[in-house]
Design a protein around this motif. Structure first.
Motif, mmCIF file in Angstrom:
data_model
loop_
_atom_site.group_PDB
_atom_site.id
_atom_site.type_symbol
_atom_site.label_atom_id
_atom_site.label_comp_id
_atom_site.label_asym_id
_atom_site.label_seq_id
_atom_site.Cartn_x
_atom_site.Cartn_y
_atom_site.Cartn_z
ATOM 1 N N THR A 143 -10.072 -38.255 -32.482
ATOM 2 C CA THR A 143 -11.225 -37.363 -32.379
ATOM 3 C C THR A 143 -10.831 -35.921 -32.077
ATOM 4 O O THR A 143 -11.661 -35.028 -32.167
ATOM 5 N N LEU A 144 -9.594 -35.705 -31.700
ATOM 6 C CA LEU A 144 -9.157 -34.377 -31.315
ATOM 7 C C LEU A 144 -8.980 -33.492 -32.554
ATOM 8 O O LEU A 144 -8.254 -33.848 -33.473
ATOM 9 N N ALA A 145 -9.671 -32.340 -32.520
ATOM 10 C CA ALA A 145 -9.568 -31.446 -33.674
ATOM 11 C C ALA A 145 -8.419 -30.475 -33.465
ATOM 12 O O ALA A 145 -8.527 -29.558 -32.666
ATOM 13 N N PRO B 263 -7.412 -20.525 -25.142
ATOM 14 C CA PRO B 263 -8.711 -20.102 -24.616
ATOM 15 C C PRO B 263 -9.556 -21.298 -24.162
ATOM 16 O O PRO B 263 -9.292 -22.427 -24.583
ATOM 17 N N PRO B 264 -10.566 -21.047 -23.324
ATOM 18 C CA PRO B 264 -11.442 -22.141 -22.876
ATOM 19 C C PRO B 264 -12.148 -22.797 -24.064
ATOM 20 O O PRO B 264 -12.524 -22.108 -25.004
ATOM 21 N N GLY B 265 -12.278 -24.104 -24.003
ATOM 22 C CA GLY B 265 -13.032 -24.822 -25.036
ATOM 23 C C GLY B 265 -12.219 -25.155 -26.269
ATOM 24 O O GLY B 265 -12.761 -25.467 -27.318
ATOM 25 N N THR B 266 -10.884 -25.097 -26.158
ATOM 26 C CA THR B 266 -10.065 -25.435 -27.319
ATOM 27 C C THR B 266 -9.503 -26.855 -27.219
ATOM 28 O O THR B 266 -8.732 -27.272 -28.079
ATOM 29 N N LYS C 195 -8.082 -28.527 -24.239
ATOM 30 C CA LYS C 195 -6.936 -28.857 -23.372
ATOM 31 C C LYS C 195 -7.223 -30.105 -22.542
ATOM 32 O O LYS C 195 -6.413 -31.023 -22.491
ATOM 33 N N SER C 196 -8.403 -30.124 -21.909
ATOM 34 C CA SER C 196 -8.746 -31.310 -21.110
ATOM 35 C C SER C 196 -8.914 -32.532 -22.020
ATOM 36 O O SER C 196 -8.519 -33.644 -21.658
ATOM 37 N N SER C 197 -9.487 -32.304 -23.197
ATOM 38 C CA SER C 197 -9.661 -33.419 -24.136
ATOM 39 C C SER C 197 -8.299 -33.975 -24.549
ATOM 40 O O SER C 197 -8.148 -35.187 -24.742
ATOM 41 N N ASN D 99 -5.443 -20.887 -19.196
ATOM 42 C CA ASN D 99 -6.059 -20.038 -20.217
ATOM 43 C C ASN D 99 -5.219 -18.785 -20.439
ATOM 44 O O ASN D 99 -5.363 -18.110 -21.437
ATOM 45 N N LEU E 241 -13.664 -32.086 -37.259
ATOM 46 C CA LEU E 241 -14.947 -32.020 -36.551
ATOM 47 C C LEU E 241 -16.097 -32.430 -37.482
ATOM 48 O O LEU E 241 -17.011 -33.150 -37.071
ATOM 49 N N TYR F 5 -18.478 -35.446 -36.398
ATOM 50 C CA TYR F 5 -19.857 -35.189 -36.004
ATOM 51 C C TYR F 5 -20.862 -35.494 -37.110
ATOM 52 O O TYR F 5 -21.976 -35.907 -36.840
ATOM 53 N N PRO G 99 -13.235 -25.033 -30.944
ATOM 54 C CA PRO G 99 -13.820 -26.318 -31.346
ATOM 55 C C PRO G 99 -15.064 -26.648 -30.508
ATOM 56 O O PRO G 99 -15.997 -27.265 -31.007
ATOM 57 N N ALA G 100 -15.074 -26.194 -29.241
ATOM 58 C CA ALA G 100 -16.250 -26.465 -28.395
ATOM 59 C C ALA G 100 -17.480 -25.754 -28.950
ATOM 60 O O ALA G 100 -18.568 -26.346 -29.019
ATOM 61 N N SER H 259 -18.512 -27.566 -32.207
ATOM 62 C CA SER H 259 -19.150 -28.879 -32.010
ATOM 63 C C SER H 259 -20.563 -28.716 -31.452
ATOM 64 O O SER H 259 -21.427 -29.542 -31.718
HETATM 65 N N1 LIG Z 1 -9.762 -29.684 -30.157
HETATM 66 C C1 LIG Z 1 -10.922 -30.290 -29.926
HETATM 67 N N2 LIG Z 1 -11.256 -31.410 -30.591
HETATM 68 C C2 LIG Z 1 -12.416 -32.032 -30.358
HETATM 69 N N3 LIG Z 1 -13.336 -31.607 -29.483
HETATM 70 C C3 LIG Z 1 -13.069 -30.494 -28.798
HETATM 71 C C4 LIG Z 1 -11.853 -29.787 -28.974
HETATM 72 N N4 LIG Z 1 -11.860 -28.721 -28.172
HETATM 73 C C5 LIG Z 1 -13.000 -28.764 -27.500
HETATM 74 N N5 LIG Z 1 -13.743 -29.818 -27.867
HETATM 75 C C6 LIG Z 1 -15.066 -30.156 -27.333
HETATM 76 O O1 LIG Z 1 -15.421 -29.164 -26.404
HETATM 77 C C7 LIG Z 1 -15.577 -29.660 -25.102
HETATM 78 C C8 LIG Z 1 -14.770 -28.815 -24.129
HETATM 79 O O2 LIG Z 1 -13.400 -28.981 -24.390
HETATM 80 P P1 LIG Z 1 -12.298 -29.080 -23.246
HETATM 81 O O3 LIG Z 1 -12.928 -29.323 -21.936
HETATM 82 O O4 LIG Z 1 -11.274 -30.052 -23.693
HETATM 83 O O5 LIG Z 1 -11.728 -27.607 -23.323
HETATM 84 P P2 LIG Z 1 -10.620 -26.941 -22.433
HETATM 85 O O6 LIG Z 1 -9.629 -26.349 -23.378
HETATM 86 O O7 LIG Z 1 -10.119 -27.893 -21.433
HETATM 87 O O8 LIG Z 1 -11.423 -25.771 -21.750
HETATM 88 P P3 LIG Z 1 -11.129 -25.071 -20.337
HETATM 89 O O9 LIG Z 1 -9.982 -24.144 -20.562
HETATM 90 O O10 LIG Z 1 -12.388 -24.329 -20.057
HETATM 91 O O11 LIG Z 1 -10.837 -26.140 -19.349
HETATM 92 C C9 LIG Z 1 -15.093 -31.079 -25.120
HETATM 93 O O12 LIG Z 1 -16.008 -31.901 -24.478
HETATM 94 C C10 LIG Z 1 -14.998 -31.456 -26.584
HETATM 95 O O13 LIG Z 1 -16.122 -32.206 -26.954
#
Ligand SMILES: Nc1ncnc2c1ncn2[C@@H]1O[C@H](COP(=O)(O)OP(=O)(O)OP(=O)(O)O)[C@@H](O)[C@H]1O
Ligand SMILES: [Mg+2]
Length: 487
Positions: A188-190, A229-232, A234-236, A351, A383, A387, A414-415, A418
């Motif tokens: 699922t990871l993009a 950057p945030p939302g790319t 990393k946590s996923s 970040n 994605l 989705y 990607p955030a 999505s």
């Molecule tokens: N590469 C990805 N592939 C699939 N879904 C993604 C991806 N990046 C982000 N998302 C979606 O966006 C949401 C936020 O992503 P995530 O928490 O992994 O970002 P992050 O890089 O850890 O951000 P932060 O730096 O703010 O912690 C996730 O719940 C996921 O659904």
């Protein structure tokens, strides 16, 4: 009369002795030997029994005609086991072994501190005498290993946090845990498929690399730095790693750790086969008072020199309550203590990679630096598939081409993407159109901003490529932003 004569001629001792003799003769003639593995050995639970049961319950090479099925609480898999007196044949390295499960009612319960089960359960393992060494040397180990693996796969994994600070719970553990159920996987990871494959191969090499690490004299651990950057994602990505490997996650909140020795205690209480995560490492370690340090030792800033140590954010304010240092953190990941336990993965996320101390980035410390970028065309396709269930060739060629033209310049995460797709997931066409609009709007906005974002990205890349230069940049940024001078 006959009976009493028999008893007179063969007293009890003689009868026992002759029985023993008979069984010895039988054993000598037999080409088999037998091992009993009972469930309870005296009052202790026999680990080997549990392992054998688990192993036999899933081993594919096993054949048997009557099996009992079970599904444990929280387990995702159905396992089969043996009923009373059932036999199973397993083949190990080409050698057949016979397992029999024996259940007998327990007679006259003797006094015990712990109530014993009503039945006596045990396995009898029968093997050819000539294969005895094989069983004792490797088969039993193989069973224990396999059972541990099965346990890990079947069970819920846990997410641990140290949110209680350094305080211990009633069992002396500093970590609090919750079942870990994040659905993110590598599928699922993009992200760029090639990069994804590279990371998966690296993880697989790591888990299968016990002998390699042994041979090369390295501790069996690996470090990943995820930046972007945030939302790319990393946590996923961390969740996907944990799901891929079946590891537990320890989410280390550095701001809750008071000093280096607490940090070490936390490390000692982590288990093998786990991922230790420090999110937003740039926010956890305060580098603002490195200026003084750097002034003392110019040019040495790319190696941590053991001088005055950077303190935790807020550490100076609260009277030195938090005195965890960068050197403490490096020892945590790298030092002798990091090897108590094995098969561990450290993941740091940030970040702002350019803000990190170069000591954290130097080679050998974080083995792999992974840049999580804005959504690229291959990521976008993943994605769309996840989705909107668009497969390869489902989407109109023209639309796809248009998406491909704008997606890189749009620099959307990607955030963000999505979000647009989720909102319109019931109407696929609308979703794609809206996405196209959003991407185009973003391209316009970026042009107006004069590619400011691109520059930041370049800076991050430069910082990583040359730690020395990164160090100087860090120095500068510290000098510039140091409005929070130490007292
Ligand atoms: N590469 C990805 N592939 C699939 N879904 C993604 C991806 N990046 C982000 N998302 C979606 O966006 C949401 C936020 O992503 P995530 O928490 O992994 O970002 P992050 O890089 O850890 O951000 P932060 O730096 O703010 O912690 C996730 O719940 C996921 O659904
Ligand atoms: Mg995150």
């Amino acid at each position: 009369f006959c009976q009493s004569l028999l008893h007179a001629v063969f007293p009890a001792e003689l009868r026992v002795a002759s029985l023993k003799l008979l069984s010895r003769v039988f054993n000598l003639c037999s080409s088999y030997c037998y091992y009993d593995i009972t469930e309870i050995d005296g009052v202790n639970t026999n680990e080997l029994y549990n392992a054998a049961q688990l192993y036999l319950s899933t081993s594919a090479s096993i054949t048997g005609s009557r099996l009992s099925l079970t599904r444990a609480t929280n387990s995702t898999a159905v396992t089969f086991g043996l009923s009373n007196s059932d036999n199973l044949v397993d083949v190990f390295l080409g050698v057949p072994v016979l397992w029999e499960h024996v259940i007998t009612p327990r007679q006259n319960q003797t006094f015990s501190w712990r109530p014993l089960p009503e039945d006596k359960r045990g396995f009898t393992l029968r093997i050819k005498k000539k294969d005895k060494s094989l069983v004792l040397d490797s088969y039993l180990d193989h069973i224990m290993d396999k059972a541990n693996e099965i346990r890990r796969k079947n069970q819920d994994r846990f997410l641990y946090t140290n949110s209680r600070g350094g305080s211990l719970d009633s069992r002396g553990h500093p970590w609090e845990s919750v079942p870990f159920k994040h659905p993110s996987t590598f599928e699922t990871l993009a992200m760029d498929p090639l990069k994804k494959e590279e990371i998966m191969a690296d993880l697989n090499d790591f888990v299968n690399g016990q002998s390699f690490y042994q041979k090369t004299g390295r501790a069996w651990k690996r470090g990943y730095l995820l930046y972007g950057p945030p939302g790319t994602g990393k946590s996923s990505m961390i969740a996907a790693m944990a799901n891929h490997l079946g590891y537990d996650i320890y989410d280390l909140e550095l701001t809750e750790v008071h000093n280096n020795s607490d940090l070490r205690k936390l490390l000692m209480k982590t288990s093998s086969k786990s991922i230790i995560v420090i999110e937003d490492i740039d926010c956890s370690i305060n580098l603002t008072n490195r200026k003084k340090n750097a002034g003392d030792a110019p040019g040495r800033n790319h190696h941590y020199d053991g001088g005055p140590l950077p303190e935790m954010r807020g550490g100076g304010d609260d009277g030195g309550g938090n005195s965890i240092t960068l050197s403490g953190l490096l020892n945590f990941t790298d030092g002798l203590w990091s090897c108590c336990g094995s098969e561990r993965i450290f993941v740091f996320t940030t970040n702002h990679v350019e803000k990190l101390d170069p000591a954290l980035l130097r080679s050998g410390r974080m083995d792999m630096h992974i840049f999580m970028s804005y959504c690229s065309f291959p990521s976008l396709k993943i994605l769309l598939k996840n989705y909107l269930a668009y497969g390869e060739g489902d989407l109109d060629e023209m639309v796809l081409k248009e998406l491909g033209e704008v997606v890189d310049d749009a620099q959307m995460t990607p955030a963000d993407i999505s979000e647009v797709l989720i909102k319109n997931r019931r109407d696929k066409d609308k979703a794609v159109n809206e996405l196209l609009e959003a991407l185009k709007a973003r391209v316009e906005k970026n042009r107006a901003n004069g590619g400011l974002m691109r520059e930041e990205e370049e800076q991050e890349k430069r910082a990583l490529e040359s730690p020395k230069q990164g160090g100087d940049e860090l120095q500068e940024s510290c000098n510039k932003s140091d409005d929070n001078k130490p007292n």
